[in-house]
Structure formats: structure tokens, C-alpha cells
Write a protein that holds these residues in place. Structure first.
Motif, short mmCIF file in Angstrom:
data_model
loop_
_atom_site.label_atom_id
_atom_site.label_comp_id
_atom_site.label_asym_id
_atom_site.label_seq_id
_atom_site.Cartn_x
_atom_site.Cartn_y
_atom_site.Cartn_z
N TYR A 163 8.64 37.41 -43.02
CA TYR A 163 8.47 35.97 -43.13
C TYR A 163 7.02 35.51 -42.97
N GLY A 164 6.09 36.44 -42.80
CA GLY A 164 4.69 36.05 -42.66
C GLY A 164 4.05 36.61 -41.40
N LEU A 165 2.96 36.01 -40.98
CA LEU A 165 2.20 36.49 -39.84
C LEU A 165 2.93 36.18 -38.53
N GLU A 166 3.06 37.19 -37.66
CA GLU A 166 3.70 37.02 -36.36
C GLU A 166 2.70 37.29 -35.25
N GLN A 167 2.79 36.52 -34.19
CA GLN A 167 1.94 36.71 -33.02
C GLN A 167 2.78 36.55 -31.76
N ARG A 168 2.54 37.42 -30.78
CA ARG A 168 3.19 37.29 -29.48
C ARG A 168 2.22 37.66 -28.38
N TYR B 81 5.57 39.01 -24.32
CA TYR B 81 6.35 37.79 -24.13
C TYR B 81 7.34 37.65 -25.29
N GLY B 82 8.59 37.42 -24.98
CA GLY B 82 9.60 37.27 -26.02
C GLY B 82 10.23 38.57 -26.46
N GLY B 83 9.78 39.70 -25.89
CA GLY B 83 10.36 40.99 -26.24
C GLY B 83 9.83 41.57 -27.54
N ALA C 112 16.53 29.72 -41.11
CA ALA C 112 17.26 29.78 -39.85
C ALA C 112 17.12 31.14 -39.19
N GLN C 113 17.14 32.20 -39.99
CA GLN C 113 17.07 33.55 -39.45
C GLN C 113 15.73 33.84 -38.77
N MET C 114 14.68 33.12 -39.16
CA MET C 114 13.38 33.30 -38.51
C MET C 114 13.45 32.97 -37.03
N TYR C 115 14.42 32.11 -36.64
CA TYR C 115 14.56 31.66 -35.26
C TYR C 115 15.71 32.35 -34.55
N ARG C 116 16.26 33.39 -35.13
CA ARG C 116 17.46 34.03 -34.58
C ARG C 116 17.23 34.56 -33.16
N VAL C 117 16.10 35.20 -32.92
CA VAL C 117 15.82 35.78 -31.60
C VAL C 117 14.65 35.08 -30.93
N VAL C 118 13.50 35.06 -31.61
CA VAL C 118 12.29 34.43 -31.07
C VAL C 118 11.71 33.52 -32.13
N ALA C 119 11.25 32.35 -31.73
CA ALA C 119 10.64 31.43 -32.69
C ALA C 119 9.39 32.07 -33.29
N PRO C 120 9.12 31.83 -34.57
CA PRO C 120 7.95 32.43 -35.22
C PRO C 120 6.65 31.95 -34.60
N GLY C 121 5.60 32.75 -34.80
CA GLY C 121 4.30 32.41 -34.23
C GLY C 121 3.59 31.29 -34.94
N ILE D 177 9.58 22.02 -37.86
CA ILE D 177 10.74 22.50 -37.12
C ILE D 177 10.39 22.67 -35.65
N VAL D 178 11.25 22.16 -34.77
CA VAL D 178 11.03 22.34 -33.33
C VAL D 178 12.09 23.25 -32.71
N GLY D 179 13.16 23.54 -33.44
CA GLY D 179 14.17 24.43 -32.90
C GLY D 179 15.33 24.63 -33.86
#
Length: 272
Positions: free
Chosen positions: A201-206, A219-221, A78-87, A112-114
């Protein structure tokens, strides 16, 4: 006894449900049981507050087969989606089995969609059935001047490692990132590209919305980033033929029709 025998037994069944979440190579396991359960070399943890779902449905309408999980909001997933959804997509697999038995059933698979945080205690995770992705309308290449390919994809064939820069974040303001290596390229070079880093939590992309000097608007801050953290940035593309030629030298794989006529065949002219 077999799994089916436990399922049909009036007194011997001790049903347990296991929830596995996977993001890339990382896996998290939780169980509805009151103790930890080891299954397929993964420890499914019993968590305070529990984990439950609203029931598995299998109908002809995949949109109504959404599975909603209620979990403590402190849960890693759940915390992975606290601010921005993971990449990356987080996949969900639900196992049903009986305590003390090795037989099991994969009762549901999806992603997971949200995530919504209902209160200060719990969070609601919305998951879509895997079959829903099979019912999406397939992509169709349109006839236009702009390139239709995704940059760095198998259709584009541009090698992303030839257009990257690696360095450390030197400042943050919540919207943009200060990144000194970006100033080595002209303004706009990284616009439409993306940044990449490894988080807890792993690889992030924005995506990069704009590039000017050493400043990158994201995008997404900038949540999840910190000063001094190492990131990699990749050049962007505006999908124009001239850019494909001068920036990437990749016109042979250009996915648009830059020389298409400017007159529409549907404007009523008898002879086109």
C-alpha cells in the motif's frame, strides 16, 4: 446541460457519488454507481456490497462534520487499518456528478482518522473534514532543557541519510525485529528512531521503542514485515544537548535551553 442544471432538473438528473482515497502517490477510486466510472483519468470501481456515507454536513462545529463511510471490509483502504494504522495520512475526496455529464462538484475533502470492523462483512471508515486540521492549536516552543525539534525536520537540519542502515530482516517475534546491521552501533543508538519499508500500500514507517544488539523493539509490532524483507532504519535521539553534540554534531541547531537555571522564577523568591 451543466451540473447545476442537472441538479435542479426534476427528471434529467442521474446523480453519482465518487470516493477517491489517496496515500502518497497511490490512489483508489470507488463509486456508488452500479458500473465503473472514469473521472479525471481514474477508474472509480463499482464494488460488491457498495459504498455509502452517512451524509455530508457543513456546520460551524467541525467535530460534528465527521463523515462515516460504510464499505465491505475486504476493501483495500479498510485492510490498510486491519492491524496497525498506516504511517502516512490517507486523504479522502468526494465528487458529485451526473451520469453522462462532464461537470462535477468537489463536495467534501478530508482524511481518514480510523477504521472499525463492525462484523464479518462491513467496515466503518471515519473521516475528518480538512478544515478540522486548520483549527488545531498550533505548536508552541516551550522553554526547557530538552530539544523541542523533531529529529530530521527542517528545524533540526540533521540529514537522516547520514544516520541510516539498510539490510534485511532475519527474524521476527511479533514485537521485535532481528536486524544484523543494528549490532554495528552501541545499544540504544536506534532507540527513538524508526524503521521504513515499502509495502503493498505504499511507504510504511514505525517507531523503534528500544535497541539492543541486533534486536529492535517496534511500536505497533511487526505486522506487515517478513523474514528476508529489506528495511531501512534511522537513528533516534533522546533530545539531550550532549547527544546532539556527540552523536549528531548539531549543537548549533539545538532546540532546547541546556543552561537554563535550576531555580524557578515562580517559587516565591523576591529576587530571582
Amino acid at each position: 446541460m451543466s451540473y447545476s442544471e442537472f441538479e435542479t432538473s426534476l427528471q434529467n438528473g442521474q446523480p453519482i457519488r465518487l470516493y477517491q482515497f489517496q496515500r502518497g502517490p497511490m490512489k483508489w477510486g470507488y463509486t456508488s454507481a452500479n458500473q465503473n466510472i472514469t473521472h479525471q483519468s481514474i477508474v472509480f470501481r463499482s464494488i460488491e456490497g457498495g459504498i455509502k456515507d452517512d451524509g455530508i454536513r457543513q456546520t460551524e462545529n467541525t467535530a460534528s462534520d465527521m463523515l462515516t463511510l460504510t464499505v465491505p471490509q475486504s476493501l483495500d483502504v479498510a485492510q490498510m487499518y486491519r492491524v496497525v494504522a498506516p504511517g502516512q495520512t490517507v486523504h479522502v475526496t468526494v465528487f458529485d456528478l451526473h451520469y453522462g455529464d462532464t461537470g462535477f462538484l468537489v463536495s467534501w475533502m478530508g482524511f481518514i482518522v480510523g477504521v472499525s470492523f463492525k462484523d464479518q462483512i462491513s467496515a466503518s471508515i471515519q473521516c475528518k473534514n480538512l478544515s478540522a486540521s486548520l483549527e488545531r492549536t498550533g505548536l508552541r516552543k516551550a522553554w526547557g532543557r530538552l530539544c523541542q525539534h523533531q529529529l530530521y525536520s527542517d528545524a533540526c537540519l540533521v540529514q537522516r541519510n547520514s544516520f541510516k542502515a539498510v539490510g534485511s530482516v532475519d527474524r521476527l517475534d511479533g514485537v521485535s525485529v532481528g536486524f544484523a546491521p543494528a549490532s554495528a552501533k552501541e545499544n540504544g543508538y536506534y532507540t527513538g528512531g524508526y524503521i521504513e519499508w515499502t509495502s503493498l500500500y505504499g511507504l510504511e514507517q514505525r517507531g523503534i521503542e528500544a535497541h539492543s544488539g541486533d534486536l529492535l523493539n517496534i511500536y505497533g509490532g511487526t505486522s506487515g514485515l517478513s523474514i528476508g524483507q529489506e528495511i531501512t532504519i534511522y537513528a533516534g535521539c533522546d533530545r539531550l544537548f550532549t547527544t546532539c553534540k556527540s552523536k549528531f554534531n548539531n549543537t548549533i541547531n539545538y532546540g532546547g535551553s541546556p543552561h537554563m537555571p535550576g531555580k524557578s522564577p515562580f517559587d516565591g523568591t523576591p529576587v530571582f
